[in-house]
Design a protein around this motif. Structure first.
Motif, PDB file in Angstrom:
ATOM      1  N   THR A  74       0.792  -1.382  -0.054  1.00 40.98           N
ATOM      2  CA  THR A  74       0.016   0.053  -0.026  1.00 40.98           C
ATOM      3  C   THR A  74       0.895   1.177  -0.025  1.00 40.98           C
ATOM      4  O   THR A  74       1.226   1.751  -1.196  1.00 40.98           O
ATOM      5  N   LEU A  75       1.080   1.846   1.220  1.00 42.81           N
ATOM      6  CA  LEU A  75       2.022   2.855   1.340  1.00 42.81           C
ATOM      7  C   LEU A  75       3.315   2.950   0.741  1.00 42.81           C
ATOM      8  O   LEU A  75       3.773   3.893   0.255  1.00 42.81           O
ATOM      9  N   GLY A  76       3.813   1.938   0.870  1.00 44.08           N
ATOM     10  CA  GLY A  76       5.377   1.580   0.452  1.00 44.08           C
ATOM     11  C   GLY A  76       5.594   1.893  -0.580  1.00 44.08           C
ATOM     12  O   GLY A  76       6.570   2.151  -1.388  1.00 44.08           O
ATOM     13  N   ARG A  77       4.515   1.823  -1.764  1.00 41.17           N
ATOM     14  CA  ARG A  77       4.611   1.892  -3.137  1.00 41.17           C
ATOM     15  C   ARG A  77       5.002   3.374  -3.606  1.00 41.17           C
ATOM     16  O   ARG A  77       5.415   3.448  -4.789  1.00 41.17           O
ATOM     17  N   HIS A  78       4.647   4.242  -2.460  1.00 34.95           N
ATOM     18  CA  HIS A  78       4.883   5.684  -2.786  1.00 34.95           C
ATOM     19  C   HIS A  78       6.102   6.340  -2.001  1.00 34.95           C
ATOM     20  O   HIS A  78       6.443   7.283  -2.312  1.00 34.95           O
ATOM     21  N   HIS A  79       6.668   5.272  -1.665  1.00 37.32           N
ATOM     22  CA  HIS A  79       8.110   5.624  -0.870  1.00 37.32           C
ATOM     23  C   HIS A  79       9.402   5.329  -1.700  1.00 37.32           C
ATOM     24  O   HIS A  79       9.503   4.372  -2.339  1.00 37.32           O
ATOM     25  N   ASN A  80      10.381   5.996  -1.750  1.00 38.56           N
ATOM     26  CA  ASN A  80      11.549   5.614  -2.077  1.00 38.56           C
ATOM     27  C   ASN A  80      12.269   4.396  -1.417  1.00 38.56           C
ATOM     28  O   ASN A  80      11.716   4.231  -0.464  1.00 38.56           O
ATOM     29  N   SER A  81      13.072   3.817  -2.046  1.00 36.84           N
ATOM     30  CA  SER A  81      13.670   2.746  -1.564  1.00 36.84           C
ATOM     31  C   SER A  81      14.190   2.854  -0.262  1.00 36.84           C
ATOM     32  O   SER A  81      14.121   1.868   0.682  1.00 36.84           O
ATOM     33  N   LEU A  82      14.870   3.848   0.363  1.00 38.05           N
ATOM     34  CA  LEU A  82      15.690   4.116   1.587  1.00 38.05           C
ATOM     35  C   LEU A  82      14.368   4.042   2.665  1.00 38.05           C
ATOM     36  O   LEU A  82      14.421   3.383   3.668  1.00 38.05           O
ATOM     37  N   ILE A  83      13.180   5.105   2.264  1.00 37.42           N
ATOM     38  CA  ILE A  83      12.281   4.982   3.453  1.00 37.42           C
ATOM     39  C   ILE A  83      11.600   3.682   3.500  1.00 37.42           C
ATOM     40  O   ILE A  83      11.151   3.022   4.345  1.00 37.42           O
ATOM     41  N   LYS A  84      11.231   2.896   2.266  1.00 38.19           N
ATOM     42  CA  LYS A  84      10.649   1.544   2.207  1.00 38.19           C
ATOM     43  C   LYS A  84      11.292   0.625   2.937  1.00 38.19           C
ATOM     44  O   LYS A  84      10.523  -0.171   3.762  1.00 38.19           O
ATOM     45  N   ALA A  85      12.580   0.673   2.753  1.00 39.29           N
ATOM     46  CA  ALA A  85      13.446  -0.612   3.358  1.00 39.29           C
ATOM     47  C   ALA A  85      13.577  -0.107   5.018  1.00 39.29           C
ATOM     48  O   ALA A  85      13.351  -1.319   5.632  1.00 39.29           O
ATOM     49  N   THR A  86      13.502   0.821   5.172  1.00 41.08           N
ATOM     50  CA  THR A  86      13.830   1.114   6.764  1.00 41.08           C
ATOM     51  C   THR A  86      12.449   0.929   7.330  1.00 41.08           C
ATOM     52  O   THR A  86      12.245   0.264   8.557  1.00 41.08           O
ATOM     53  N   THR A  87      11.249   1.463   6.755  1.00 43.84           N
ATOM     54  CA  THR A  87       9.986   1.078   7.577  1.00 43.84           C
ATOM     55  C   THR A  87       9.674  -0.259   7.603  1.00 43.84           C
ATOM     56  O   THR A  87       8.955  -0.664   8.505  1.00 43.84           O
TER      57      THR A  87
END
Length: 292
Positions: free
Chosen positions: A220-233
């Motif tokens: 869901t939300l991770g589709r709109h985040h860059n790779s750094l934010i997505k991996a950390t979250t």
């Protein structure tokens, strides 16, 4: 952490609600691999050892589970309608489009503040998120209270007005405030995550709950985040509390879910879905789903 969509230099930017174009650090210090493993191990241990998981009346529990339900019921541990931290009536009233196909911004924002109560019980990882939600809601309420407030009465009127005032077709900041269309888009994206998360709480799958939540975020939300934010979250979500612990917090300490509580949660999810589908369709019509 989830939202962040402010103009350059605006201090009300966030991370969880951030655009994929922002490179905002997740925390003030990096999280070592050892810390992550330690937190994941602790969360998985909590998941394994959690007792008295929420039980829904009307299902077919084992003989032992039935005895536990009876025992807890005698102790007053069955959650009633007023034990749910979310007021489904506020969510239903604020997020359900009217018969004439309008979604009023005031009700939408009231419902979002109500949903923030849910985010608040998810642990320290969501502390930043709840603050960002409040910030985004505050921005949109400032638009409503401004001299242009009549144009921000509904979601459709907001988009129509900001499109008419846009330069080059892209809504910009107005009156020193971030664009209403871009701010609402960040809340809208997070709405899908909340909707799927609540659904997962009602119908958890087999396996480690933190991993399930991480996958929901990625879809869901991770589709709109860059790779750094997505991996950390995604990694951080593995450290969250167990399903039983979260449900107990959702039900103000109660450990057994009644049919009425389940119904209220299902109604809340249905209202969230209605608002999400409605807003998604409008943003698609205006070509604003990918606003930076």
């Amino acid at each position: 952490m989830l939202l962040g969509v402010a103009s350059a230099g605006n201090s009300r930017c966030g991370f969880f609600l951030a655009s994929s174009r922002r490179q905002t650090p997740f925390t003030r210090r990096s999280i070592s691999a050892g810390e992550v493993r330690k937190k994941q191990t602790g969360a998985m241990e909590e998941e394994r050892t959690a007792t008295a998981p929420p039980t829904v009346e009307g299902e077919s529990p084992t003989e032992g589970e039935s005895a536990k339900v009876v025992e807890l019921a005698k102790e007053g541990e069955v959650a009633k309608e007023n034990d749910l931290i979310l007021d489904y009536k506020v969510l239903t009233a604020g997020l359900t489009p009217t018969p004439d196909n309008l979604l009023y911004l005031d009700g939408y924002l009231d419902a979002y503040i109500e949903m923030n109560k849910f985010l608040g019980v998810l642990g320290a990882i969501f502390n930043m998120v709840t603050n960002e939600v409040k910030s985004k809601v505050s921005i949109l309420r400032e638009h409503r209270q401004s001299a242009e407030g009549e144009h921000y009465e509904t979601v459709s009127s907001l988009l129509r007005y900001e499109q008419s005032q846009a330069h080059g077709g892209v809504p910009g900041d107005r009156g020193g405030r971030p664009s209403g269309a871009r701010t609402l888009l960040r809340l809208h994206r997070a709405l899908e995550f909340v909707m799927e998360f609540l659904g997962l709480l009602l119908r958890p799958k087999e396996g480690f709950f933190g991993g399930q939540v991480s996958r929901v975020y990625g879809a869901t939300l991770g589709r709109h985040h860059n790779s750094l934010i997505k991996a950390t979250t995604s990694t951080a979500l593995f450290t969250m509390s167990s399903h039983a612990t979260i449900m107990q917090k959702m039900m103000k300490g109660k450990t057994v879910m009644s049919d009425s509580v389940r119904l209220n949660m299902e109604q809340a999810i249905a209202a969230i879905r209605a608002a999400y589908d409605y807003t998604q369709s409008l943003y698609q019509q205006y070509g604003y789903l990918d606003l930076p």
